[in-house]
Design an enzyme around this catalytic site. Structure first.
Site, PDB file in Angstrom:
ATOM      1  N   ASP A  43      -6.746  -1.096 -13.553  1.00  0.00           N
ATOM      2  CA  ASP A  43      -7.578  -0.322 -14.490  1.00  0.00           C
ATOM      3  C   ASP A  43      -6.866   0.921 -15.006  1.00  0.00           C
ATOM      4  O   ASP A  43      -7.060   1.334 -16.151  1.00  0.00           O
ATOM      5  CB  ASP A  43      -8.891   0.091 -13.805  1.00  0.00           C
ATOM      6  CG  ASP A  43      -8.643   0.851 -12.513  1.00  0.00           C
ATOM      7  OD1 ASP A  43      -7.916   0.316 -11.646  1.00  0.00           O
ATOM      8  OD2 ASP A  43      -9.145   1.980 -12.370  1.00  0.00           O
ATOM      9  N   ALA A  61      -0.439   9.573   7.137  1.00  0.00           N
ATOM     10  CA  ALA A  61      -1.135   8.578   6.323  1.00  0.00           C
ATOM     11  C   ALA A  61      -2.432   9.179   5.779  1.00  0.00           C
ATOM     12  O   ALA A  61      -3.058  10.017   6.420  1.00  0.00           O
ATOM     13  CB  ALA A  61      -1.467   7.356   7.176  1.00  0.00           C
ATOM     14  N   GLY A  62      -2.811   8.737   4.605  1.00  0.00           N
ATOM     15  CA  GLY A  62      -4.104   9.114   4.038  1.00  0.00           C
ATOM     16  C   GLY A  62      -4.653   7.873   3.365  1.00  0.00           C
ATOM     17  O   GLY A  62      -4.166   7.477   2.307  1.00  0.00           O
ATOM     18  N   HIS A  63      -5.600   7.220   4.017  1.00  0.00           N
ATOM     19  CA  HIS A  63      -6.126   5.955   3.499  1.00  0.00           C
ATOM     20  C   HIS A  63      -7.551   6.175   2.983  1.00  0.00           C
ATOM     21  O   HIS A  63      -8.433   6.573   3.744  1.00  0.00           O
ATOM     22  CB  HIS A  63      -6.103   4.889   4.603  1.00  0.00           C
ATOM     23  CG  HIS A  63      -4.708   4.546   5.046  1.00  0.00           C
ATOM     24  ND1 HIS A  63      -4.434   3.605   5.995  1.00  0.00           N
ATOM     25  CD2 HIS A  63      -3.499   5.020   4.638  1.00  0.00           C
ATOM     26  CE1 HIS A  63      -3.109   3.517   6.157  1.00  0.00           C
ATOM     27  NE2 HIS A  63      -2.531   4.372   5.352  1.00  0.00           N
ATOM     28  N   ASP A 100       0.636   4.854  -0.304  1.00  0.00           N
ATOM     29  CA  ASP A 100      -0.516   5.108  -1.177  1.00  0.00           C
ATOM     30  C   ASP A 100      -0.813   3.957  -2.135  1.00  0.00           C
ATOM     31  O   ASP A 100      -1.367   4.169  -3.217  1.00  0.00           O
ATOM     32  CB  ASP A 100      -0.320   6.406  -1.994  1.00  0.00           C
ATOM     33  CG  ASP A 100      -0.114   7.608  -1.106  1.00  0.00           C
ATOM     34  OD1 ASP A 100      -0.675   7.616   0.009  1.00  0.00           O
ATOM     35  OD2 ASP A 100       0.599   8.538  -1.517  1.00  0.00           O
ATOM     36  N   THR A 109      10.000   8.193   6.080  1.00  0.00           N
ATOM     37  CA  THR A 109       9.278   8.739   7.214  1.00  0.00           C
ATOM     38  C   THR A 109      10.044   8.360   8.489  1.00  0.00           C
ATOM     39  O   THR A 109      11.129   7.770   8.419  1.00  0.00           O
ATOM     40  CB  THR A 109       7.810   8.255   7.219  1.00  0.00           C
ATOM     41  OG1 THR A 109       7.098   8.982   8.223  1.00  0.00           O
ATOM     42  CG2 THR A 109       7.694   6.747   7.486  1.00  0.00           C
ATOM     43  N   LYS A 167      -3.852   0.616   0.598  1.00  0.00           N
ATOM     44  CA  LYS A 167      -4.014  -0.169   1.832  1.00  0.00           C
ATOM     45  C   LYS A 167      -5.399   0.036   2.451  1.00  0.00           C
ATOM     46  O   LYS A 167      -6.021  -0.905   2.932  1.00  0.00           O
ATOM     47  CB  LYS A 167      -2.932   0.240   2.863  1.00  0.00           C
ATOM     48  CG  LYS A 167      -1.514   0.011   2.372  1.00  0.00           C
ATOM     49  CD  LYS A 167      -0.483   0.554   3.338  1.00  0.00           C
ATOM     50  CE  LYS A 167      -0.466   2.057   3.464  1.00  0.00           C
ATOM     51  NZ  LYS A 167      -0.014   2.800   2.272  1.00  0.00           N
ATOM     52  N   LYS A 183      -8.283   0.749   1.091  1.00  0.00           N
ATOM     53  CA  LYS A 183      -9.336  -0.009   0.404  1.00  0.00           C
ATOM     54  C   LYS A 183      -9.268  -1.489   0.807  1.00  0.00           C
ATOM     55  O   LYS A 183     -10.299  -2.113   1.096  1.00  0.00           O
ATOM     56  CB  LYS A 183      -9.182   0.121  -1.126  1.00  0.00           C
ATOM     57  CG  LYS A 183     -10.078  -0.863  -1.856  1.00  0.00           C
ATOM     58  CD  LYS A 183     -10.086  -0.796  -3.354  1.00  0.00           C
ATOM     59  CE  LYS A 183     -10.774  -2.073  -3.850  1.00  0.00           C
ATOM     60  NZ  LYS A 183     -11.188  -2.064  -5.225  1.00  0.00           N
ATOM     61  N   GLN A 239       2.067   4.105   5.436  1.00  0.00           N
ATOM     62  CA  GLN A 239       3.200   4.359   4.543  1.00  0.00           C
ATOM     63  C   GLN A 239       3.541   3.083   3.752  1.00  0.00           C
ATOM     64  O   GLN A 239       2.651   2.290   3.493  1.00  0.00           O
ATOM     65  CB  GLN A 239       4.418   4.881   5.330  1.00  0.00           C
ATOM     66  CG  GLN A 239       4.257   6.310   5.844  1.00  0.00           C
ATOM     67  CD  GLN A 239       3.351   6.453   7.062  1.00  0.00           C
ATOM     68  OE1 GLN A 239       3.517   5.763   8.045  1.00  0.00           O
ATOM     69  NE2 GLN A 239       2.379   7.340   6.993  1.00  0.00           N
TER      70      GLN A 239
END
Ligand code: GDP
Ligand code: IMO
Ligand code: MG
Length: 444
Positions: free
Chosen positions: A341, A44-46, A18, A247, A21, A23, A232
């Site tokens: 930010d 994965a959650g991109h 997380d 994983t 990657k 972006k 990951q």
């Protein structure tokens, strides 16, 4: 970042996943012809954000939003055809074309319903200390079958329905027996229904399935530029991560060659992605974790909730000691720092520079979870900064304290930081030392 000098490039996470990657891969794709996933699966959650449009990608490579890029799901990926079809439909519903720009390897292994069920049942059976905190996407059981071979199914197997059916019936029947005996499960899976569904899914996806290894060989021979998208992060790697809280795939750059099907010499640059702090989802040791109001503050400010499971991410200070280990392992040539930010507004920020054990600094990253739990993080404290950094349009406009923080991180890591991300949007990206990322605003 000198895009022209990169050559074929892999982008990998250097923490516990997380890092951002998705972006960065989306941003870089305009300089490449092909994007290839080589490991992991729908765990994965991109996230890719372009203006108000936000895309959460699980199996689809993050180049999919640009129609002229070839996106490859390589042999090393664990493919859940239900999730893949849903993702494709989801994009089409948003007028994003998914056609011949998506290719799926016929060598990739299939995640089946019994893999997900086993993932859930075995996690539920473990007590607190031994839970891994998986995403329940069936990743571990799928890769376990891959290694066992005789019980595994690959995408290619769907092109021979009779064989697929007869072998699937046996495998499902055996799994039902094990689930009942071991977990007291009384809802056996229906092999015939699974076969029908998967053969249907295969029909729907048939135009995407091909020998992607051959496609990549042709691309290399034709001088096309390839971007390899890691999933990951290094600390979740099956060999080198914080085992067993990892994983089931290789997440490091070493997996690119094996998982995509290219020679190691075809990978020219290794870009490492890190957050300006650290997060982790699931169980396992995390030396710089902030189990306090500051950790909570970072979680809320950074919207640190899992893209795949929605679970709150554990948050902590930037761990330069762990990232140094990851840089060495991955042969990282340049770094991208995300979420600068998010830290804005803290009176001071800390960097973990080393670990100590019984009062003495350790010399190498602890190889076992027992050792990692036993160490204390050693911190350096720097002044914080204020302001909404996502409004900043050049690196020089960043507050001096934010630049000093990045300078110190770079000094500790010994690898140049060439891009800095100051917001989720494609456009909120600063070239270190110069201009805003021109040309990457808006969808192509
Ligand atoms: P990945 O798995 O490495 O692709 O990362 P994720 O998408 O799971 O998580 C990164 C999250 O941070 C996503 O919600 C992104 O939209 C968001 N994000 C990425 N870069 C930045 C950034 O610089 N600042 C902020 N505030 N959010 C970011
Ligand atoms: P991306 O690509 C963060 C974590 C899970 C769990 C462990 C094992 O979005 O960075 P698994 O389901 O793989 O067997 O779970 O790994 N995990 C991730 N954490 N980002 C990910 O992917 C992850 N993929 C798996 O939370 O701790
Ligand atoms: Mg993610």
């Amino acid at each position: 970042m000198d895009f022209d000098a990169l050559g074929n490039t892999c982008v990998v996470g250097l923490q516990w996943g997380d890092e951002g990657k998705g972006k960065i891969v989306d941003l870089l794709t305009e300089h490449f012809d092909v994007v290839a996933r080589f490991a992991g699966g729908a765990n994965a959650g991109h996230t890719v954000q372009i203006g108000d449009a936000k895309f959460a990608l699980h199996l689809l490579p993050s180049g999919i939003l640009r129609p002229d890029i070839v996106n490859i799901i390589g042999p090393g990926v664990a493919v859940d055809l239900e999730i893949l079809s849903e993702e494709i439909e989801g994009l089409r519903a948003r007028q994003i074309e998914v056609g011949r720009n998506l290719l799926v390897s016929l060598r990739a292994h299939l995640v089946m319903p019994y893999h997900k069920k086993q993932d859930r049942l075995s996690e539920a059976r473990r007590d607190g200390g031994t839970k891994i905190g998986t995403t329940a996407k069936g990743i571990g059981p799928c890769y376990a079958d891959k290694m066992l071979r005789s019980t595994a199914f690959r995408v290619a197997d769907l092109s021979r329905p009779d064989d697929f059916r007869s072998r699937m019936k046996k495998v499902v029947s055996d799994r039902n027996t094990v689930f009942a005996a071991l977990y007291g499960d009384d809802e056996p899976l229906d092999a015939e229904a699974i076969c029908r569904r998967w053969l249907d899914l295969a029909d729907g996806l048939a135009t995407h399935v091909t020998d992607t290894t051959a496609t990549l060989q042709e691309a290399i021979a034709g001088g096309k530029r390839i971007l390899f998208e890691g999933a990951q992060g290094c600390m979740l790697d099956i060999h080198h991560g914080t085992f067993p809280y990892v994983t089931s795939s290789v997440c490091t750059t070493g997996a690119v060659s094996a998982g995509a099907g290219v020679p190691p010499s075809a990978v020219h640059s290794c870009v490492g992605v890190v957050k300006a702090y650290t997060t982790r989802v699931g169980e396992g040791p995390f030396p710089s974790e902030l189990d306090d109001a500051t950790g909570e503050w970072i979680r809320e400010r950074g919207h640190e909730y899992g893209t795949t499971t929605g679970r709150p991410r554990r948050c902590g200070w930037f761990d330069a000691f762990a990232v140094n280990y990851a840089i060495e392992l991955n042969g990282i040539t340049e770094l991208v720092v995300m979420h600068l930010d998010t830290l804005s507004g803290l009176p001071e920020v800390k960097i973990c520079t080393n670990y100590s054990f019984i009062g003495r600094n350790v010399s190498v990253f602890p190889p076992t979870d027992v050792q990692l739990r036993a160490v204390e993080p050693c911190y350096e404290t720097l002044p914080g900064w204020e302001g909404n950094l996502s409004e900043v349009t050049s690196y020089e406009q960043l507050p001096a304290a934010a630049r000093a923080y990045l300078d110190r991180v770079e000094e500790l890591l010994g690898v140049p930081i060439t891009l800095v991300s100051v917001g989720p949007d494609r456009s909120a990206t600063l070239h270190r030392g110069g201009r805003r990322n021109a040309g990457s605003i808006g969808m192509s």
